[in-house]
Design an enzyme around this catalytic site. Structure first.
Site, PDB file in Angstrom:
ATOM      1  N   CYS A   2       0.832  -1.202   0.000  1.00 47.93           N
ATOM      2  CA  CYS A   2       0.000   0.000   0.000  1.00 47.93           C
ATOM      3  C   CYS A   2       0.868   1.254   0.000  1.00 47.93           C
ATOM      4  CB  CYS A   2      -0.950   0.089   1.197  1.00 47.93           C
ATOM      5  SG  CYS A   2      -2.078  -1.279   1.311  1.00 47.93           S
ATOM      6  N   ARG A  27       3.956  -0.281  -4.863  1.00 47.03           N
ATOM      7  CA  ARG A  27       3.721  -0.804  -3.513  1.00 47.03           C
ATOM      8  C   ARG A  27       2.431  -1.626  -3.431  1.00 47.03           C
ATOM      9  NH1 ARG A  27       6.809   1.928   0.298  1.00 47.03           N
ATOM     10  NH2 ARG A  27       5.422   1.218   1.932  1.00 47.03           N
ATOM     11  N   TRP A  74      -2.526  -2.778  -1.680  1.00 46.43           N
ATOM     12  CA  TRP A  74      -2.128  -4.171  -1.816  1.00 46.43           C
ATOM     13  C   TRP A  74      -3.000  -4.904  -0.805  1.00 46.43           C
ATOM     14  CZ3 TRP A  74       0.112  -8.110   1.180  1.00 46.43           C
ATOM     15  CH2 TRP A  74       0.627  -9.186   0.446  1.00 46.43           C
ATOM     16  N   ASN A 100      -1.833   2.507   5.548  1.00 41.43           N
ATOM     17  CA  ASN A 100      -0.921   1.454   5.099  1.00 41.43           C
ATOM     18  C   ASN A 100      -0.476   0.688   6.328  1.00 41.43           C
ATOM     19  OD1 ASN A 100       1.148  -0.105   4.005  1.00 41.43           O
ATOM     20  ND2 ASN A 100       2.642   1.560   4.103  1.00 41.43           N
ATOM     21  N   GLY A 101      -0.645  -0.633   6.296  1.00 45.54           N
ATOM     22  CA  GLY A 101      -0.264  -1.454   7.453  1.00 45.54           C
ATOM     23  C   GLY A 101      -1.345  -2.474   7.730  1.00 45.54           C
ATOM     24  N   GLU A 491      18.969 -16.686  -6.824  1.00 50.66           N
ATOM     25  CA  GLU A 491      18.499 -15.349  -7.204  1.00 50.66           C
ATOM     26  C   GLU A 491      17.901 -15.360  -8.621  1.00 50.66           C
ATOM     27  OE1 GLU A 491      17.642 -12.826  -5.832  1.00 50.66           O
ATOM     28  OE2 GLU A 491      17.742 -11.205  -7.281  1.00 50.66           O
ATOM     29  N   LYS A 495      14.045 -14.336  -9.568  1.00 48.35           N
ATOM     30  CA  LYS A 495      13.706 -13.293 -10.555  1.00 48.35           C
ATOM     31  C   LYS A 495      12.731 -13.852 -11.590  1.00 48.35           C
ATOM     32  CE  LYS A 495      14.668 -10.431  -8.988  1.00 48.35           C
ATOM     33  NZ  LYS A 495      15.420 -10.125  -7.829  1.00 48.35           N
ATOM     34  N   GLU A 498       9.155 -14.418 -10.148  1.00 43.79           N
ATOM     35  CA  GLU A 498       8.334 -13.268  -9.794  1.00 43.79           C
ATOM     36  C   GLU A 498       7.863 -12.456 -10.988  1.00 43.79           C
ATOM     37  OE1 GLU A 498      10.168 -10.485  -7.084  1.00 43.79           O
ATOM     38  OE2 GLU A 498      12.152 -10.862  -7.868  1.00 43.79           O
ATOM     39  N   HIS A 514      19.790 -36.209  -5.693  1.00 42.03           N
ATOM     40  CA  HIS A 514      19.159 -36.706  -4.467  1.00 42.03           C
ATOM     41  C   HIS A 514      17.649 -36.511  -4.524  1.00 42.03           C
ATOM     42  CE1 HIS A 514      23.016 -37.502  -2.655  1.00 42.03           C
ATOM     43  NE2 HIS A 514      23.429 -36.357  -3.188  1.00 42.03           N
ATOM     44  N   LYS A 611       6.496  -3.885  -3.626  1.00 31.99           N
ATOM     45  CA  LYS A 611       7.913  -3.613  -3.448  1.00 31.99           C
ATOM     46  C   LYS A 611       8.348  -3.696  -1.999  1.00 31.99           C
ATOM     47  CE  LYS A 611      11.902  -2.147  -4.988  1.00 31.99           C
ATOM     48  NZ  LYS A 611      12.685  -3.181  -5.671  1.00 31.99           N
TER      49      LYS A 611
HETATM   50  C1  F6R Z   1      12.710  -9.792  -5.145  1.00 29.67           C
HETATM   51  C2  F6R Z   1      12.540  -8.798  -4.111  1.00 29.67           C
HETATM   52  C3  F6R Z   1      12.180  -9.256  -2.764  1.00 29.67           C
HETATM   53  C4  F6R Z   1      12.872  -8.365  -1.719  1.00 29.67           C
HETATM   54  C5  F6R Z   1      12.357  -8.726  -0.324  1.00 29.67           C
HETATM   55  C6  F6R Z   1      13.053  -7.906   0.739  1.00 29.67           C
HETATM   56  O1  F6R Z   1      13.051  -9.215  -6.358  1.00 29.67           O
HETATM   57  O2  F6R Z   1      12.669  -7.624  -4.359  1.00 29.67           O
HETATM   58  O3  F6R Z   1      12.474 -10.593  -2.561  1.00 29.67           O
HETATM   59  O4  F6R Z   1      14.243  -8.562  -1.800  1.00 29.67           O
HETATM   60  O5  F6R Z   1      10.988  -8.493  -0.272  1.00 29.67           O
HETATM   61  O6  F6R Z   1      12.847  -6.551   0.542  1.00 29.67           O
HETATM   62  P1  F6R Z   1      13.769  -5.488   1.224  1.00 29.67           P
HETATM   63  O7  F6R Z   1      15.138  -5.635   0.669  1.00 29.67           O
HETATM   64  O8  F6R Z   1      13.155  -4.168   0.909  1.00 29.67           O
HETATM   65  O9  F6R Z   1      13.757  -5.786   2.700  1.00 29.67           O
END
Ligand code: F6R
Length: 616
Positions: A2, A27, A74, A100-101, A491, A495, A498, A514, A611
């Protein structure tokens, strides 16, 4: 999770609020809404879906108010629909609120308010807030206070009842041209300039208006008009706060000709890494951090380091573990914040805990940090956002200085976090004398060479695009690697998941047989990372095992592979294996990007994600 926006000034608020929401849409983008005051009455315009939908609502262009509040959602409590969209009002439409929260005790509060005659029209936790404010306002109606103070007092009383996290904005026709804000465990900043004040969940959303910010702390309140901002604590005591001048420029939060923020951020990495290095690392000089001053006496007592984070930041921590263990010989454990915080980890004053968070607002990471502090450990935060919540909790903060990262999928923040771990590892090792000087100086040189090597990598991305074009319709993919290459496989897989919605798994190459090798079938795409000379032969054997079972292979490597039967090879520049993820991750970021584009998806705002994860 949010985004909230507020504006009070001389101009019409409607478009300013929408512009702010668009900047915060990363967000959350399940629904959006704005509340303004029109002819003395609160007007709420909201709808499910993207922020731009609000522009098409009847009457939007006719809104005249020069102040208002706004929200992009969100969804947590209640499905995305108009009724559950913010702003929410109390039953009498005297107060309108965006939030937000998460209010954890909203059921209890809802029952209390229902018993007191209030009705609820949404499934949200937020709707209790304006009604609680109304409830307390009625209670203190006859007190000898100004209307503004009565509303502020009611807001303070209401927040005292809330369990959970909140950043809220409140408006009321009883105090026109005024916004009251409060926060606890959710971000809220106030951008100020002459004749106008803005509120937002983050700084980049307001950079086009100002670089002067007030960062609200937990349990703080502000009463904002166009020419004035008054700060209060929970006892309604008024005090002054310092303005923070933010150096990021507005262009950093724009796309600058790139099709998507993610692509722009991938291409920004040479520069963001330069910023991360800054003046902290120079050849033949000891590494230093303005904000860190750890003594040899202290570091020698440390018998264990914890690196705690979520998602991509945790993956950066896995590379950090490798660096710190190699250079400093201190056992280092990487943990997922949401696990760490609930499993009573063994921590004392001999433990150093490092928390990594791009946003600095991730609820689990902040809670994990508070836990370690309560057990006597020293804490260091690695964050990208100046003044974010985590930086205010930690004993020390080191900033990545990667510039605003807008795309939901993290790219440049990851590479900057890894660079920071490398400098941190060097800094600890130089203090402790735990590695020989030539090893450290060679690593410094390799770190300084990273920006030009990434530029080299980005010059020709055609092979990655070709692979993406061929495999974008796949349902599953595998990522393999050993040692530090395994951390990059994790990683790369994240990527891909997502932003392309393709199911993928990352495995340590040696672990494949395994169990997971049972999933390898004809035509499946397997992506391998091979950068560690000592492990390359073993990894190649593992790739052969999947080729035998029909896999199509893409290999990302800095090794000379004399003989191979791989389908695609992406050659990347060589570097010290400790920091090779900073280079090997780039083709993986691009692969996820191109596949997402081929599928016609919204790269910057993938479904179900946000985000900044400010809820558990
Ligand atoms: C993936 C991504 C998330 C963040 C995670 C932590 O691309 O962005 O996995 O890395 O939500 O977020 P931060 O770094 O803001 O604590």
């Amino acid at each position: 999770m949010c985004g909230i926006i507020g504006y009070v000034g001389n101009e019409k608020a409607n478009n300013i609020l929408i512009d702010g929401l668009l900047a915060l849409e990363y967000r959350g983008y399940d629904s959006a809404g704005i509340a303004t005051l029109e002819n003395g009455i609160i007007s709420v315009m909201k709808d499910k879906g993207r922020v731009k939908n609000i522009l098409d609502l009847d009457g939007f262009d006719d809104l005249e108010s020069t102040y208002g509040i706004a929200h992009t959602r969100w969804a947590t409590h209640g499905k995305p629909c108009k009724e559950n969209s913010h702003p929410h009002c109390d039953n009498s439409k005297t107060f309108s609120v965006v939030h937000n929260g998460i209010i954890e005790n909203y059921n209890e509060l809802r029952n209390f308010l229902t018993d007191n005659g209030y009705t609820f029209y949404s499934e949200t936790d937020t709707e209790v807030i304006p009604n609680l404010i109304h409830y307390y306002y009625n209670q203190n109606k006859n007190e000898n206070l100004s209307v503004e103070d009565k509303i502020l007092k009611a807001t303070i009383s209401a927040t005292k009842d809330l369990k959970g996290s909140y950043a809220i904005e409140v408006i009321s026709p009883l105090i026109p041209n005024t916004i009251i804000v409060a926060r606890k465990d959710s971000p809220l900043v106030i951008g100020t300039k002459e004749g106008a004040n803005h509120v937002a969940s983050d700084i980049p959303a307001l950079l086009r208006y100002t670089r002067d910010f007030y960062l609200l702390d937990d349990n703080e309140f502000a009463v904002i008009t166009k020419d004035d901002i008054k700060f209060y604590n929970q006892n309604m005591e008024n005090y002054k706060k310092d303005i923070k001048n933010i150096e990021w420029d507005a262009a950093a939060a724009e796309k600058n000709g790139f099709e998507d923020f993610m692509l722009k951020e991938i291409y920004e990495q040479p520069n963001s890494i330069r910023e991360t290095i800054g003046s902290r690392l120079k050849l033949n000089e000891k590494c230093s951090f303005d904000s860190l001053n750890l003594s040899k006496e202290y570091l020698s007592t440390i018998n264990k380091i914890y690196i705690v984070a979520c998602g991509t930041a945790m993956h950066a921590g896995l590379v950090g573990k490798n660096i710190i263990e190699k250079l400093c010989n201190i056992p280092t454990i990487v943990d997922i914040a949401s696990e760490f915080r609930y499993r009573d980890p063994i921590i004392d004053e001999k433990t150093l805990c490092i928390y990594v968070s791009q946003s600095g607002e991730t609820a689990d990471t902040i809670a994990a940090l508070k836990l370690a502090k309560s057990k006597g450990a020293k804490t260091i935060a690695i964050s990208n956002v100046i003044g974010s919540s985590i930086t205010r909790e930690a004993d020390y903060t080191v900033y990545t200085h990667a510039g605003p990262e807008i795309a939901v999928a993290s790219t440049k923040a990851y590479t900057s976090q890894v660079v920071l771990f490398a400098i941190l590892g060097l800094y600890f090792a130089e203090i402790l004398g735990s590695s020989d000087i030539s090893t450290l100086e060679n690593l410094k040189k390799d770190i300084l060479d990273l920006p030009s090597k990434i530029n080299e990598l980005l010059e020709d991305t055609s092979l990655i695009k070709e692979f993406a074009d061929k495999f974008y319709k796949e349902k599953d993919m595998f990522f393999l690697g050993r040692g530090v290459d395994y951390t990059v496989a994790l990683e790369g897989s994240l990527k891909l998941k997502e932003i392309s919605y393709i199911h993928s798994e990352a495995y340590a190459s040696g672990e494949l047989k395994h169990g997971p090798i049972a999933l390898i079938e004809d035509g499946i795409a397997v992506i391998s990372i091979l950068t560690d000379e000592d492990l390359v032969k073993k990894s190649i054997s593992n790739i052969q095992e999947v080729i035998t079972r029909g896999a199509k292979t893409l290999v990302i490597t800095n090794q000379n592979l004399d003989y191979n039967n791989f389908d695609y090879i992406i050659n990347i520049p060589s570097t010290n294996p400790l920091i090779s993820p900073i280079l090997s991750v780039v083709p993986l970021q691009l692969l996820a990007y191109y596949i997402s584009k081929d599928k016609g998806l919204d790269v910057d705002k993938p479904r179900n994600l946000a985000k900044s994860v400010t809820v558990e």
